[in-house]
Enzyme design. Structure first.
Site, PDB file in Angstrom:
ATOM      1  N   SER A   1       0.840  -1.212   0.038  1.00  0.00           N
ATOM      2  CA  SER A   1       0.077  -0.055  -0.067  1.00  0.00           C
ATOM      3  C   SER A   1       0.817   1.264   0.109  1.00  0.00           C
ATOM      4  O   SER A   1       0.585   2.227  -0.457  1.00  0.00           O
ATOM      5  CB  SER A   1      -0.911   0.028   1.119  1.00  0.00           C
ATOM      6  OG  SER A   1       0.139  -0.196   2.564  1.00  0.00           O
TER       7      SER A   1
ATOM      8  N   ASP B   1      -2.874   7.948   8.366  1.00  0.00           N
ATOM      9  CA  ASP B   1      -3.561   7.267   9.277  1.00  0.00           C
ATOM     10  C   ASP B   1      -2.683   6.243  10.141  1.00  0.00           C
ATOM     11  O   ASP B   1      -1.520   6.857  10.412  1.00  0.00           O
ATOM     12  CB  ASP B   1      -4.378   5.902   8.211  1.00  0.00           C
ATOM     13  CG  ASP B   1      -3.597   5.294   7.338  1.00  0.00           C
ATOM     14  OD1 ASP B   1      -2.485   5.085   7.611  1.00  0.00           O
ATOM     15  OD2 ASP B   1      -4.171   4.900   6.144  1.00  0.00           O
TER      16      ASP B   1
ATOM     17  N   HIS C   1       0.148   4.859   7.322  1.00  0.00           N
ATOM     18  CA  HIS C   1       0.775   5.297   5.857  1.00  0.00           C
ATOM     19  C   HIS C   1       0.819   6.775   6.180  1.00  0.00           C
ATOM     20  O   HIS C   1       0.259   7.583   6.763  1.00  0.00           O
ATOM     21  CB  HIS C   1      -0.715   5.093   4.875  1.00  0.00           C
ATOM     22  CG  HIS C   1      -0.824   3.750   4.837  1.00  0.00           C
ATOM     23  ND1 HIS C   1      -2.219   3.116   5.334  1.00  0.00           N
ATOM     24  CD2 HIS C   1      -0.289   2.633   4.187  1.00  0.00           C
ATOM     25  CE1 HIS C   1      -2.234   1.728   4.893  1.00  0.00           C
ATOM     26  NE2 HIS C   1      -1.082   1.467   4.220  1.00  0.00           N
TER      27      HIS C   1
END
Length: 629
Positions: free
Chosen positions: A37, A297, A300
């Site tokens: 991600s 978050d 990330h």
């Protein structure tokens, strides 16, 4: 209340488009990404905001996601926008070269290269395990890697988050699996592979301040130690990114990176997703601004972190585009010294058995146009030359000369500053008999690169890394010509042939800061072998004044692309070699000069010298005086 912060973020989000428009040099055909991600360009559909694809970064005021670091990096490298698209997205078409998928473990990253790439909903989410789209892996079915592409690899965090790493042995195995992806790419033909070290998971909002913080920090370090060890055994140019050290620097001095210095940057985040939203700069805070926070978050980064990482990667790739100009600075100093000798040789010979002393001073301008693997640069130089000659007989004159040259070069997008002090010594001989003439010189020099300051963008500010080194230069040059007019004529025109050999060695050095961005460079050597043809002419305009002109065309036989072997000073065992400046095979040079006899045996002269190849222009002026005795 939101206008200014949102404006700042909008400008930051435009970095991708602007960087593509202003892309600098790039020796790479494209950028191909594998990972999780942290690099996902939008594989999953955006079920909330309705954009073509979701990314694991913050949104802007219009609901669009900020770019991830490989998108920003690719833009700066001039990679085609379509190539930066995700590879297996449900909503973003056509498919691009970014194979990173949110939730991927190190095994899934390897599978996306060698077997099958799946956009699969990761554990912990509704419909976990559902495959939204799949396609053969990048190297599946016997396909080969693009040897001219830059590969970008990140991963490992999901092995921890999904419970696959619970011990040092597990961390070592996960690090080895990520290295196996780099190995698979190398075996498929890849030559340039950039690999993240895993960020310190203990220093994220997900784990900061919890009992897991210290154990996860230790396991992250074990993962990285295994990864670095395995990467060192791969026969490719593996470019490591010391992300843990970079982020620790940002946390230690947040204001230098545009981050809030009065906030808990690892205990709070921007979005409030699985973490404590920052009360000031969070999305619902008093002054929402993702550029002030490191995390969007629980794990990330925001656009600030993504930009920081992209700038870091670019600074390493761009370093050889500038550093391979250091030998060219020395060659420019050599050429300026040789030009001064040739200028002096145009003054009238002294009587047999007499000496002639001379002194000259000049200034040079040096311009490098950008190449696909070299930065543009503007240089200025100044020189002082002193010497003398003795006339043996009617045909021969022998001499010695010494010169000092100070040169400064500004190169690259952020005007890096490189300084060179060179000290040259030459022995020369001149011959003339009937209409034949010749000259030759041997030159040796010491190079003192006393102040080397490489400057690059890093987040909202620039950073400079400094070092110094030494070097040496050797050169031989000669010309043989024939005068078409007699010595007694007021004009002379002489075709000639020339041969030049020069070798420059720049000693390796390490930049001194010890930071994540500091690099070490191995020795560089650059040899020049040239043959040329030209015309040398002069005319006596007054009894005591003579004008000179010379034009020549030279061919460079050593025109291979230069490279430099380098390493991060924080990871000295992992070196890699990247390409840089390419000398051109054809060079034109010309000069104009005037010599005036002030009184018997005392001559004043002035000269202009010019050299030009495709991307290099060197020109200079000088004034000198000689005295016979």
């Amino acid at each position: 209340m939101r206008k200014a912060p949102l404006l700042r973020f909008t400008l930051a989000s435009l970095a991708l488009a602007c960087s593509q428009a202003l892309a600098g040099p790039s020796p790479y055909s494209t950028l191909i990404v594998f990972g999780d991600s942290l690099a996902d360009a939008g594989q999953f559909p955006d079920l909330v905001g309705g954009t073509p694809g979701a990314r694991f970064t913050n949104r802007d005021a219009d609901g669009n996601f900020a770019p991830v670091s490989p998108m920003i990096l690719g833009g700066r490298l001039g990679v085609a926008p379509g190539d930066l698209n995700p590879s297996t997205s449900v909503g973003i078409q056509p498919d691009g070269n970014n194979w990173a998928v949110g939730g991927y473990t190190t095994q899934q990253i390897l599978d996306s290269i060698t077997t099958t790439s799946e956009t699969v909903i990761p554990p912990g989410n509704p419909n976990a395990g559902l495959v939204l789209r799949e396609r053969p892996g990048y190297l599946a079915n016997g396909l080969r890697a693009d040897p001219n592409a830059l590969y970008y690899l990140t991963g490992g965090g999901n092995d921890f988050l999904q419970g696959l790493v619970n011990s040092p042995a597990d961390a070592v195995a996960a690090g080895a699996r990520l290295a196996a992806s780099a190995q698979a790419l190398q075996q498929g033909g890849a030559r340039y592979i950039m690999v993240w070290l895993l960020p310190d998971l203990g220093q994220t909002p997900n784990f900061s301040g919890t009992p897991q913080q210290n154990p996860l920090s230790l396991l992250s370090a074990a993962f990285n130690q295994s990864l670095i060890s395995q990467l060192g055994q791969i026969d490719a140019q593996i470019i490591p990114l010391n992300i843990p050290l970079l982020l620790s620097e940002a946390l230690a001095s947040p204001s230098q990176f545009g981050l809030a210095s009065d906030q808990n940057l690892v205990g709070t985040c921007y979005s409030g997703d699985s973490c404590v939203e920052n009360p000031v700069y969070g999305i619902n805070g008093t002054t929402p601004d993702p550029t002030k926070l490191l995390f969007n978050d629980s794990v990330h980064p925001t656009i600030a972190g993504q930009q920081l990482i992209a700038d870091y990667a670019y600074s390493i790739l761009a370093a050889p585009w500038e550093l391979t100009l250091l030998p060219e600075m020395a060659h420019a100093s050599l050429r300026a010294h040789q030009d001064e000798l040739r200028n002096q040789w145009q003054t009238p010979w002294q009587a047999v058995g007499q000496w002639q002393a001379f002194v000259a001073s000049g200034a040079q301008d040096l311009d490098f146009d950008g190449q696909h693997s070299a930065a543009s640069g503007d240089g200025r130089g100044y020189n002082l030359t002193v010497g003398g000659s003795y006339r043996l007989n009617d045909a021969w004159r022998l001499g010695l000369a010494g010169g000092a040259n100070r040169q400064k070069l500004e190169a690259g997008e952020q005007d890096s500053d490189y300084k060179l002090n060179s000290y040259m010594a030459s022995a020369f001989a001149q011959y003339r008999q009937d209409r034949w003439w010749a000259d030759a010189a041997l030159t040796a020099g010491h190079l003192d690169y006393s102040d080397l300051k490489r400057t690059f963008a890093l987040g909202v500010n620039d950073r400079s890394e400094k070092g110094d080194t030494d070097g040496e230069a050797w050169a031989m040059s000669g010309r043989l010509g024939y005068n078409l007019a007699a010595d007694t004529s007021n004009w002379q025109l002489a075709p000639f042939i020339s041969a030049d050999y020069a070798r420059v060695k720049v000693d390796g050095y390490d930049e001194k800061s010890g930071r994540s961005t500091a690099l070490g460079f191995d020795d560089q050597e650059r040899t020049s072998r040239r043959l040329g043809v030209g015309l040398l002419g002069s005319v006596q305009v007054l009894p005591s004044t003579r004008l000179f002109a010379e034009v020549a065309q030279e061919h460079e036989f050593e025109d291979d692309e230069q490279d430099v072997t380098m390493h991060l000073t924080s990871l000295p065992a992992n070196d890699f070699t990247l390409t840089g400046y390419t000398p051109h095979s054809d060079l034109t040079r010309a000069s104009l000069g005037v010599s005036h006899e002030l009184v018997a045996g005392v001559h004043l002269r002035g000269n202009y010298n010019w050299r030009k190849s495709d991307e290099l222009t060197q020109q200079g002026i000088s004034v000198g005086v000689s005295v016979d005795f």
